[in-house]
Design a protein around this motif. Structure first.
Motif, PDB file in Angstrom:
ATOM      1  N   ARG A 321     -13.892 108.992  82.640  1.00 35.71           N
ATOM      2  CA  ARG A 321     -15.126 108.304  82.251  1.00 35.71           C
ATOM      3  C   ARG A 321     -15.544 107.375  83.375  1.00 35.71           C
ATOM      4  NH1 ARG A 321     -15.531 104.853  76.838  1.00 35.71           N
ATOM      5  NH2 ARG A 321     -14.409 103.306  78.046  1.00 35.71           N
ATOM      6  N   ASN A 322     -14.599 106.594  83.852  1.00 33.74           N
ATOM      7  CA  ASN A 322     -14.776 105.781  85.040  1.00 33.74           C
ATOM      8  C   ASN A 322     -13.406 105.501  85.602  1.00 33.74           C
ATOM      9  OD1 ASN A 322     -16.118 104.113  87.006  1.00 33.74           O
ATOM     10  ND2 ASN A 322     -17.754 103.918  85.491  1.00 33.74           N
ATOM     11  N   GLU A 342     -17.958 110.360  84.226  1.00 34.90           N
ATOM     12  CA  GLU A 342     -18.989 110.337  83.194  1.00 34.90           C
ATOM     13  C   GLU A 342     -20.008 109.247  83.499  1.00 34.90           C
ATOM     14  OE1 GLU A 342     -18.120 111.246  79.001  1.00 34.90           O
ATOM     15  OE2 GLU A 342     -16.038 110.875  79.531  1.00 34.90           O
ATOM     16  N   GLU A 343     -19.537 108.185  84.145  1.00 35.39           N
ATOM     17  CA  GLU A 343     -20.429 107.081  84.479  1.00 35.39           C
ATOM     18  C   GLU A 343     -20.471 106.954  86.003  1.00 35.39           C
ATOM     19  OE1 GLU A 343     -18.766 103.921  82.129  1.00 35.39           O
ATOM     20  OE2 GLU A 343     -19.402 104.840  80.269  1.00 35.39           O
ATOM     21  N   GLY A 344     -20.219 105.778  86.543  1.00 34.37           N
ATOM     22  CA  GLY A 344     -20.195 105.605  87.995  1.00 34.37           C
ATOM     23  C   GLY A 344     -21.561 105.269  88.562  1.00 34.37           C
ATOM     24  N   ILE A 365     -22.294 112.191  84.359  1.00 29.65           N
ATOM     25  CA  ILE A 365     -22.202 113.408  83.537  1.00 29.65           C
ATOM     26  C   ILE A 365     -21.571 113.011  82.210  1.00 29.65           C
ATOM     27  CG2 ILE A 365     -21.271 115.727  83.313  1.00 29.65           C
ATOM     28  CD1 ILE A 365     -21.221 115.970  86.318  1.00 29.65           C
ATOM     29  N   ARG A 366     -22.389 112.892  81.188  1.00 28.50           N
ATOM     30  CA  ARG A 366     -21.911 112.442  79.882  1.00 28.50           C
ATOM     31  C   ARG A 366     -21.196 113.571  79.137  1.00 28.50           C
ATOM     32  NH1 ARG A 366     -21.868 106.929  79.223  1.00 28.50           N
ATOM     33  NH2 ARG A 366     -23.717 106.006  80.157  1.00 28.50           N
ATOM     34  N   GLY A 367     -20.249 113.193  78.303  1.00 33.05           N
ATOM     35  CA  GLY A 367     -19.592 114.145  77.418  1.00 33.05           C
ATOM     36  C   GLY A 367     -18.809 115.223  78.136  1.00 33.05           C
TER      37      GLY A 367
END
Length: 739
Positions: A321-322, A342-344, A365-367
């Motif tokens: 996620r991060n 996912e974040e960043g 890129i979520r999920g």
């Protein structure tokens, strides 16, 4: 929990207790059964709806909480875009809504929600109480087999076939490997503490061990001494020793939680706050705290099985996620080929470190867990921000061929290192690089560039928790000049504001700007907060003692701004002269043309300038009124538009009588077709990314400048319908490859 009643009876009691204590007319528990969220117990809704009302993950407010594993706290539930009405529940008279996920093994297996007739947001202490209860419920429902284990473990069984995912380029590059989940989350088996003091001691010991690890990691960072990465890790260490964080965990233990559950509860609170933070830099700092929470949780639980500690078995693409910078540094650099987040963000600490490691990164890129399984083959295209999951053999072959072509091309361009960029008709073109980190300096020798046409000094400010001290700034600038040797370095004074927000430097009124790109930023900030510019001016002047100092002011709009900024430097120069300090042999002052208005003043300003740099990234968005960060507008403007090229040619002609050097800084100069067009309008100084130096040198040596300049003059006098196509056709006819 301790009663002998059945699980359903316990849930019925729990919703009554919560509703009573929070003065809420409704309290409901939804659990995941056969892939659907089923109403299992309620106080306040129609009892006939229990085990009847079901919704998909992602449907309605409850489904949204489960899908995103996030907390909602709404004064008016119906106003939320994901609100869905279920008539059988009888909930139409309730306005307020708060809900928290019930999490098991990093997946939402249910939702605990409360509702109230009057519109109101629940207090933070009430939300924390709900989160604590949800943790206890997770243990209860798992032990009572109220959820299907396959809902927890087998949710990705359907993942087959190729899928292409679009993200955001954070670090460029190509990579292939198998998917490896960073897996920072720990399965918490016990939530309720039997001995509070024992739990407290476990946390104290874990804190000591974590701090030892961070200190050791900071001392072993393999990027040389004194770089920005050291500053990143110093900020990270500051969080590790934060007393407020350990105090909040202690308070959670006092409420009766185990050490693991207490850390998790504080972590949930941090995540809630992260979602409310618009400031990207502060959000990045909160990610560092998330990283440390995961580390502390693994230590206290003894579950140290991250992908890093278990070791990578082959070429791997890391998924998280991060990540915090310290977590990335734990991985085997020989096998870590790429990272997907996912974040960043571009200024995140982990991205700074990854760039120095040469590891491509794609973010936003979520999920990911819903699309990728552990061990899936991945192709990561950091240039385009694209990830191919489970690619077909033909796609793999094409990617490998592209990889091989890249290696061959890089070998060809590397051979250009010691070759001067002289055009086919014998004219010398200056090809320089853009930089912003001490660790960028080796690229000067690797590329054979003529110097640094743009050194972005704000990076040191962005990675620091406080305003960098003058001594630290001086040390950085001196190191950069030492590394450059006799090649010039153009220092741009700090360009902050807009999308580069510093938590320690705010508007006086504290208001958020509606259009920050065109607001209080760059030289406007520096002139208003002149202490900032004075410190930087003195640092640059001291660092350049005995050498030539090239300094450039960003976002100059009118000549008085340039004069005011130069006056700050001259006053600091006079002060240093009084102090008998070693002074620069010469100072060359320049301006950056990013605001179109400055072009109307060039006849006034040019006599005072040693050089002019054109920042094509900002200039283009201002000319077209098109935000370059907006994907809907990204293709609305073209660097090879006659409007831009005519504007740039007018700038070149305006300063020509004064002998002012004109350099184009930005992505435009690093693209072969665009560089060809710039040569055609008389620009022979480019400052570009290091990776583009070889390709542009090779291009220059194939071009006869009079020929392309004659062609450009004709096209701009009578613009064709598609100028890009015309330039491309000309390049092909003259044996010149382009992007």
């Amino acid at each position: 929990m301790a009663s002998r009643a059945g699980a359903q009876a316990k849930l019925n009691q729990i919703v009554d207790v919560i509703g009573d204590k929070l003065n809420s007319e409704v309290c409901s528990i939804y659990l995941l059964r056969e892939g659907m969220l089923e109403l299992f117990a309620t106080r306040g809704l129609n009892q006939a709806a229990v085990h009847v009302t079901r919704m998909a993950v992602g449907e309605g407010l409850v489904g949204t909480i489960a899908a995103n594993i996030e907390t909602l706290n709404l004064a008016e539930a119906a106003a939320h875009p994901d609100f869905a009405f279920f008539p059988e529940t009888g909930e139409e008279r309730f306005h307020s809504f708060a809900g928290v996920p019930i999490v098991r093994r990093a997946r939402a297996v249910g939702v605990l929600g409360v509702q109230h007739v009057e519109p109101r947001r629940y207090e933070e202490v009430e939300i924390e109480a709900l989160q604590t209860v949800a943790m206890v419920l997770s243990e209860l429902i798992a032990n009572a087999d109220l959820i299907d284990e396959e809902d927890v473990l087998g949710a990705d069984a359907h993942l087959t076939g190729h899928e292409r995912i679009q993200g955001l380029t954070l670090v460029k590059g190509l990579a292939s490997g198998v998917a490896v989940f960073h897996q920072p989350r720990v399965t918490i088996e016990h939530v309720v503490a039997e001995d509070t003091e024992a739990e407290r001691q476990r946390v104290y010991l874990a804190f000591d061990k974590m701090r030892e690890q961070i200190d050791r990691m900071a001392s072993q960072a393999e990027f040389g001494m004194g770089g920005e990465h050291e500053e990143v890790l110093e900020t990270y260490r500051m969080f590790a020793y934060d007393e407020g964080w350990s105090r909040r965990i202690n308070e959670a233990i006092d409420s009766g939680l185990t050490a693991e559950a207490a850390i998790e509860r504080v972590q949930q609170r941090t995540r809630m706050r992260m979602r409310q933070i618009d400031d990207p830099l502060l959000a990045d700092r909160m990610h560092d705290l998330e990283d440390l929470s995961n580390r502390l949780l693994r230590i206290v639980s003894g579950q140290l099985g991250t992908a890093a500690s278990l070791g990578l078995k082959g070429d791997a693409i890391l998924i998280a996620r991060n990540l915090g910078p310290a977590e990335l540094l734990e991985y085997d650099r020989r096998r870590l080929k790429g990272v997907i987040l996912e974040e960043g963000s571009l200024t995140a600490h982990v991205v700074i470190v990854a760039r120095a490691m040469g590891v491509p990164v794609v973010g936003h890129i979520r999920g990911l867990r819903a699309k990728v399984r552990e061990g899936d083959q991945l192709l990561l295209d950091g240039d385009q921000g694209v990830v191919d999951v489970r690619p077909a053999p033909t796609l793999v072959e094409a990617f490998e061929a592209r990889f091989a072509r890249n290696r061959e091309r890089q070998a060809l361009y590397a051979a250009m290192r010691d070759v001067e960029p002289v055009s086919a008709d014998g004219q010398r073109v200056r090809v320089m690089i853009n930089a912003g980190l001490r660790d960028d300096m080796p690229m000067l020798n690797l590329t054979g560039a003529d110097g640094i046409g743009l050194f972005r000094t704000e990076f040191q400010f962005l990675v620091s928790a406080t305003l960098p001290a003058r001594e630290r700034q001086t040390r950085l600038y001196r190191d950069v000049l030492d590394a450059a040797g006799d090649r010039p370095v153009v220092f741009r004074t700090v360009d902050i504001g807009g999308d580069k927000v510093l938590p320690y430097l705010r508007h006086n009124d504290g208001e958020t700007e509606e259009n920050p790109a065109m607001g209080w930023r760059a030289l406007r900030v520096a002139l208003e907060r002149d202490g900032l510019l004075k410190v930087q001016a003195r640092a640059l002047l001291e660092a350049a003692g005995g050498r030539t100092l090239n300094v450039m002011f960003p976002m100059v709009t009118e000549p008085w701004e340039f004069d005011a900024a130069r006056a700050v430097f001259e006053s600091q120069l006079a002060f240093l002269k009084q102090q008998k300090k070693l002074l620069p042999d010469a100072i060359r002052y320049g301006a950056m043309l990013e605001v179109p208005a400055l072009a109307e003043y060039l006849d006034v300003l040019a006599p005072r300038l040693s050089f002019l740099s054109i920042g094509t990234n900002d200039l283009t968005q201002f000319l077209f009124a098109a935000d370059r960060a907006n994907p809907k507008l990204a293709e609305r403007y073209d660097w090879l538009s006659p409007a831009i090229l005519r504007f740039l040619r007018r700038v070149v002609l305006a300063v020509a009588p004064f002998g002012t050097d004109v350099t184009v800084c930005g992505e435009m100069g690093g693209r072969r077709l665009e560089a060809l067009a710039l040569l055609g309008i008389g620009i022979t100084r480019l400052s570009i990314t290091p990776a583009a130096v070889g390709p542009i040198k090779e291009l220059v040596r194939k071009v006869e400048l009079p020929a392309i300049q004659a062609a450009m003059a004709g096209w701009l006098a009578n613009p064709p319908a598609d100028l890009r196509a015309e330039i491309a056709a000309w390049a092909t006819a003259h044996g010149i490859d382009y992007d």
